[in-house]
Design a protein around this motif. Structure first.
Motif, mmCIF file in Angstrom:
data_model
loop_
_atom_site.group_PDB
_atom_site.id
_atom_site.type_symbol
_atom_site.label_atom_id
_atom_site.label_comp_id
_atom_site.label_asym_id
_atom_site.label_seq_id
_atom_site.Cartn_x
_atom_site.Cartn_y
_atom_site.Cartn_z
ATOM 1 N N SER A 110 -2.936 6.609 14.976
ATOM 2 C CA SER A 110 -3.316 5.556 13.566
ATOM 3 C C SER A 110 -4.810 5.487 13.643
ATOM 4 N N VAL A 271 -0.563 6.423 9.294
ATOM 5 C CA VAL A 271 -0.523 5.038 10.071
ATOM 6 C C VAL A 271 0.870 4.402 10.186
ATOM 7 N N SER A 274 3.110 6.412 12.549
ATOM 8 C CA SER A 274 2.648 6.225 13.816
ATOM 9 C C SER A 274 3.240 5.010 14.432
ATOM 10 N N SER A 275 3.439 4.009 13.571
ATOM 11 C CA SER A 275 3.797 2.802 14.054
ATOM 12 C C SER A 275 5.514 2.943 13.943
ATOM 13 N N VAL A 282 0.219 -1.578 15.652
ATOM 14 C CA VAL A 282 -0.732 -1.971 14.394
ATOM 15 C C VAL A 282 -0.793 -3.250 14.024
ATOM 16 N N GLN A 286 -5.699 -4.625 11.505
ATOM 17 C CA GLN A 286 -5.538 -3.075 11.356
ATOM 18 C C GLN A 286 -5.495 -2.763 10.151
ATOM 19 N N TRP A 287 -4.021 -3.432 9.498
ATOM 20 C CA TRP A 287 -3.547 -3.016 8.288
ATOM 21 C C TRP A 287 -4.542 -3.420 7.214
ATOM 22 N N VAL A 290 -6.936 -0.771 6.839
ATOM 23 C CA VAL A 290 -6.791 0.451 6.251
ATOM 24 C C VAL A 290 -6.786 0.214 4.732
#
Length: 315
Positions: A110, A271, A274-275, A282, A286-287, A290
């Motif tokens: 991520s 991302v 990856s989560s 995440v 963090q979102w 993004v």
């Protein structure tokens, strides 16, 4: 709509690469094996497409009765100078893969994709320097969005960056630099040649470079015929074949501005996978980062579209 979907699917395809690479590392495969099988698969697929394209051109020429007297060779007359230029232009994409995939050994997928996306402001910087023009207000606001979103998306505020190895961050940023160079070079190298032929020669150049740096022992020691072949096929399909083909189909019809907006779909897909698949944590903050990065990527293009719409309405 089909051209919009074409570019969108191409961007989504790029987004799955980091997850596949981490899974390949989990099976014990090394960097040279992963990148080597990816480019080998992509190269084979690209040359199959080039051959198919040539056959279609020849059939169309025969149907239209316009075959030339030189044996029906209607494909672009590429000299070895042109071929070498295309192969040279293709080496940055191989370097990008090597740097990006190696960064995945040290930092979460991520974070790696977020670092790779720094090519956006790097491209702006290169254009500003080459044209000797200072970025305008729109570009400066975009850079602020990208920088702020990156800080949030990387989790630096929450974790202070202490959990990440600096070498992984450096490799991720170098991958962004390499990708920026690829963008600057690839569109200018022998641009008059059909995209199918250009892609084939460029991927060939990248493959040769990787095989020089990492001799392909996996071709002879039997390693290729295990799970490595599956990983290499998936990486080659989603990284070196599908996106270039779909972009070549869709971008001429929807324009580079809209393609840039749709291309940003790569980031949330990477991302998200990856989560879900790699179980990387995440956070909501963090979102939010993004989303801000995506806004930073889309803002200049949306601004241009809106400005163009206003001008047309005024006339």
């Amino acid at each position: 709509m089909k051209y919009l979907l074409s570019v969108l699917i191409g961007a989504i395809s790029y987004g799955v690469l980091s997850t596949i690479v981490v899974l390949a590392y989990g099976e014990g495969y090394q960097l040279g094996e992963v990148v080597g099988t990816q480019l080998l698969t992509g190269c084979i697929l690209a040359w199959i497409l080039a051959w198919y394209t040539k056959q279609r051109e020849q059939r169309k020429a025969m149907k239209d009765n316009v075959i030339s007297a030189n044996g029906g060779k209607i494909s672009p007359k590429l000299t070895w100078k042109h071929r070498l230029l295309l192969m040279l232009a293709g080496t940055p994409t191989a370097i990008t893969g090597l740097l990006y995939y190696q960064s995945l050994r040290y930092i979460p997928a991520s974070l790696a994709i977020i670092l790779l996306f720094q090519f956006t402001w790097m491209s702006v910087l290169i254009q500003a320097v080459s044209k000797r023009q200072r970025p305008n207000g729109v570009m400066l606001f975009t850079l602020v969005l990208l920088f702020g979103g990156t800080i949030l998306a990387a989790g630096i505020i929450e974790q202070g960056g202490t959990e990440y190895q600096m070498i992984g961050i450096v490799l991720g940023l170098l991958a962004a630099v390499s990708y920026t160079l690829f963008i600057q070079v690839s569109g200018r190298a022998v641009s008059w040649v059909h995209p199918a032929y250009r892609s084939a020669w460029m991927i060939t150049g990248g493959l040769i470079l990787v095989f020089i740096l990492f001799p392909p022992y996996f071709l002879f020691n039997g390693l290729l015929w295990g799970q490595l072949l599956l990983f290499g096929f998936l990486l080659g399909l989603f990284g070196a074949f599908i996106p270039p083909v779909l972009f070549a189909v869709g971008v001429p019809h929807i324009g580079e501005s809209m393609a840039g907006i749709l291309g940003a779909a790569e980031l949330p897909v990477a991302v998200l996978l990856s989560s879900i698949v790699l179980h990387e944590h995440v956070s909501m903050l963090q979102w939010a980062g993004v989303v801000i990065v995506l806004l930073g990527i889309m803002f200049p293009e949306l601004y241009k579209l809106k400005k163009g719409t206003v001008r047309r309405a005024a006339t």
